[in-house]
Design a protein around this motif. Structure first.
Motif, PDB file in Angstrom:
ATOM      1  N   ASN A 150      48.040  16.181-104.400  1.00 43.24           N
ATOM      2  CA  ASN A 150      49.336  16.455-105.005  1.00 43.24           C
ATOM      3  C   ASN A 150      49.955  15.132-105.448  1.00 43.24           C
ATOM      4  O   ASN A 150      49.394  14.061-105.231  1.00 43.24           O
ATOM      5  CB  ASN A 150      50.242  17.234-104.049  1.00 43.24           C
ATOM      6  N   SER A 151      51.111  15.184-106.069  1.00 41.05           N
ATOM      7  CA  SER A 151      51.693  13.984-106.680  1.00 41.05           C
ATOM      8  C   SER A 151      52.050  12.903-105.674  1.00 41.05           C
ATOM      9  O   SER A 151      51.957  11.715-105.983  1.00 41.05           O
ATOM     10  CB  SER A 151      52.920  14.355-107.512  1.00 41.05           C
ATOM     11  N   ASP A 152      52.450  13.274-104.464  1.00 40.41           N
ATOM     12  CA  ASP A 152      52.825  12.243-103.481  1.00 40.41           C
ATOM     13  C   ASP A 152      51.690  11.906-102.511  1.00 40.41           C
ATOM     14  O   ASP A 152      51.899  11.213-101.519  1.00 40.41           O
ATOM     15  CB  ASP A 152      54.085  12.656-102.723  1.00 40.41           C
ATOM     16  N   LYS A 153      50.481  12.386-102.821  1.00 44.21           N
ATOM     17  CA  LYS A 153      49.262  12.082-102.041  1.00 44.21           C
ATOM     18  C   LYS A 153      49.404  12.471-100.568  1.00 44.21           C
ATOM     19  O   LYS A 153      48.896  11.798 -99.684  1.00 44.21           O
ATOM     20  CB  LYS A 153      48.896  10.595-102.135  1.00 44.21           C
ATOM     21  N   SER A 154      50.091  13.594-100.300  1.00 45.17           N
ATOM     22  CA  SER A 154      50.239  14.047 -98.922  1.00 45.17           C
ATOM     23  C   SER A 154      49.281  15.185 -98.579  1.00 45.17           C
ATOM     24  O   SER A 154      49.043  15.475 -97.414  1.00 45.17           O
ATOM     25  CB  SER A 154      51.679  14.495 -98.652  1.00 45.17           C
ATOM     26  N   VAL A 155      48.724  15.829 -99.604  1.00 48.58           N
ATOM     27  CA  VAL A 155      47.776  16.926 -99.400  1.00 48.58           C
ATOM     28  C   VAL A 155      46.565  16.687-100.290  1.00 48.58           C
ATOM     29  O   VAL A 155      46.709  16.323-101.459  1.00 48.58           O
ATOM     30  CB  VAL A 155      48.414  18.291 -99.735  1.00 48.58           C
ATOM     31  N   PHE A 156      45.385  16.904 -99.721  1.00 48.63           N
ATOM     32  CA  PHE A 156      44.138  16.717-100.452  1.00 48.63           C
ATOM     33  C   PHE A 156      43.307  17.990-100.346  1.00 48.63           C
ATOM     34  O   PHE A 156      43.235  18.604 -99.285  1.00 48.63           O
ATOM     35  CB  PHE A 156      43.346  15.529 -99.897  1.00 48.63           C
ATOM     36  N   ILE A 157      42.703  18.376-101.456  1.00 49.77           N
ATOM     37  CA  ILE A 157      41.813  19.532-101.492  1.00 49.77           C
ATOM     38  C   ILE A 157      40.440  19.036-101.921  1.00 49.77           C
ATOM     39  O   ILE A 157      40.317  18.299-102.892  1.00 49.77           O
ATOM     40  CB  ILE A 157      42.325  20.602-102.474  1.00 49.77           C
ATOM     41  N   MET A 194      48.278  20.120-108.564  1.00 45.79           N
ATOM     42  CA  MET A 194      47.354  19.120-108.025  1.00 45.79           C
ATOM     43  C   MET A 194      46.623  18.476-109.194  1.00 45.79           C
ATOM     44  O   MET A 194      46.462  19.071-110.248  1.00 45.79           O
ATOM     45  CB  MET A 194      46.325  19.782-107.103  1.00 45.79           C
ATOM     46  N   SER A 195      46.207  17.238-108.989  1.00 42.77           N
ATOM     47  CA  SER A 195      45.426  16.559-110.021  1.00 42.77           C
ATOM     48  C   SER A 195      44.137  16.027-109.390  1.00 42.77           C
ATOM     49  O   SER A 195      44.103  15.656-108.221  1.00 42.77           O
ATOM     50  CB  SER A 195      46.231  15.421-110.650  1.00 42.77           C
ATOM     51  N   GLN A 196      43.083  16.004-110.189  1.00 44.28           N
ATOM     52  CA  GLN A 196      41.791  15.556-109.683  1.00 44.28           C
ATOM     53  C   GLN A 196      41.802  14.048-109.532  1.00 44.28           C
ATOM     54  O   GLN A 196      42.349  13.322-110.368  1.00 44.28           O
ATOM     55  CB  GLN A 196      40.670  15.987-110.619  1.00 44.28           C
ATOM     56  N   ILE A 197      41.211  13.567-108.446  1.00 50.67           N
ATOM     57  CA  ILE A 197      41.113  12.124-108.196  1.00 50.67           C
ATOM     58  C   ILE A 197      39.650  11.774-107.943  1.00 50.67           C
ATOM     59  O   ILE A 197      38.818  12.647-107.683  1.00 50.67           O
ATOM     60  CB  ILE A 197      41.990  11.693-106.996  1.00 50.67           C
TER      61      ILE A 197
END
Length: 121
Positions: A88-95, A56-59
């Motif tokens: 995640n990379s395809d922006k389907s899951v957000f934490i 995951m990467s921070q946005i």
């Protein structure tokens, strides 16, 4: 009389051996759990990312989709703007990680792209 002296001397020797056989190191506190350190990396002051944030990467809060933002506007997610958001990379899951002001602990929420909470079954 000799038998009594021999018995007492034997008991003294066995007692000495028993005391010396005990572990002299202080007992470790079993209530404290330290996170495991990866063996290949040297120890540093940097804190490793938790396993749930792997890949995951921070946005920024401005990059959060409208569906997720509308869910985060609910009262139970108060303060999410000051927390950290990851995707995640395809922006389907957000934490979303939010520090609870009252309890002082980190609360973690997972959402799909539409803003529906993801729960582990």
């Amino acid at each position: 009389m000799k038998k009594i002296v021999l018995i007492l001397a034997g008991a003294l020797c066995l007692g000495t051996v028993a005391v010396q056989a005990q572990d002299q190191q202080p007992a470790k506190d079993s209530t404290t759990i330290a996170p495991p350190q990866p063996p290949s990396q040297p120890s540093s002051n940097a804190v490793a990312a938790p396993a749930y944030r792997k890949d995951m990467s921070q946005i920024q809060a401005t990059e959060v989709p409208a569906g997720v933002k509308s869910t985060l506007e609910r009262p139970q997610f108060k303060g999410w703007e000051n927390g950290s958001v990851y995707s995640n990379s395809d922006k389907s899951v957000f934490i979303v990680e939010v520090k609870d002001e009252v309890e002082g602990r980190l609360k973690v929420y997972r959402f799909d792209a539409e803003g529906k909470p993801i729960t582990d079954n």
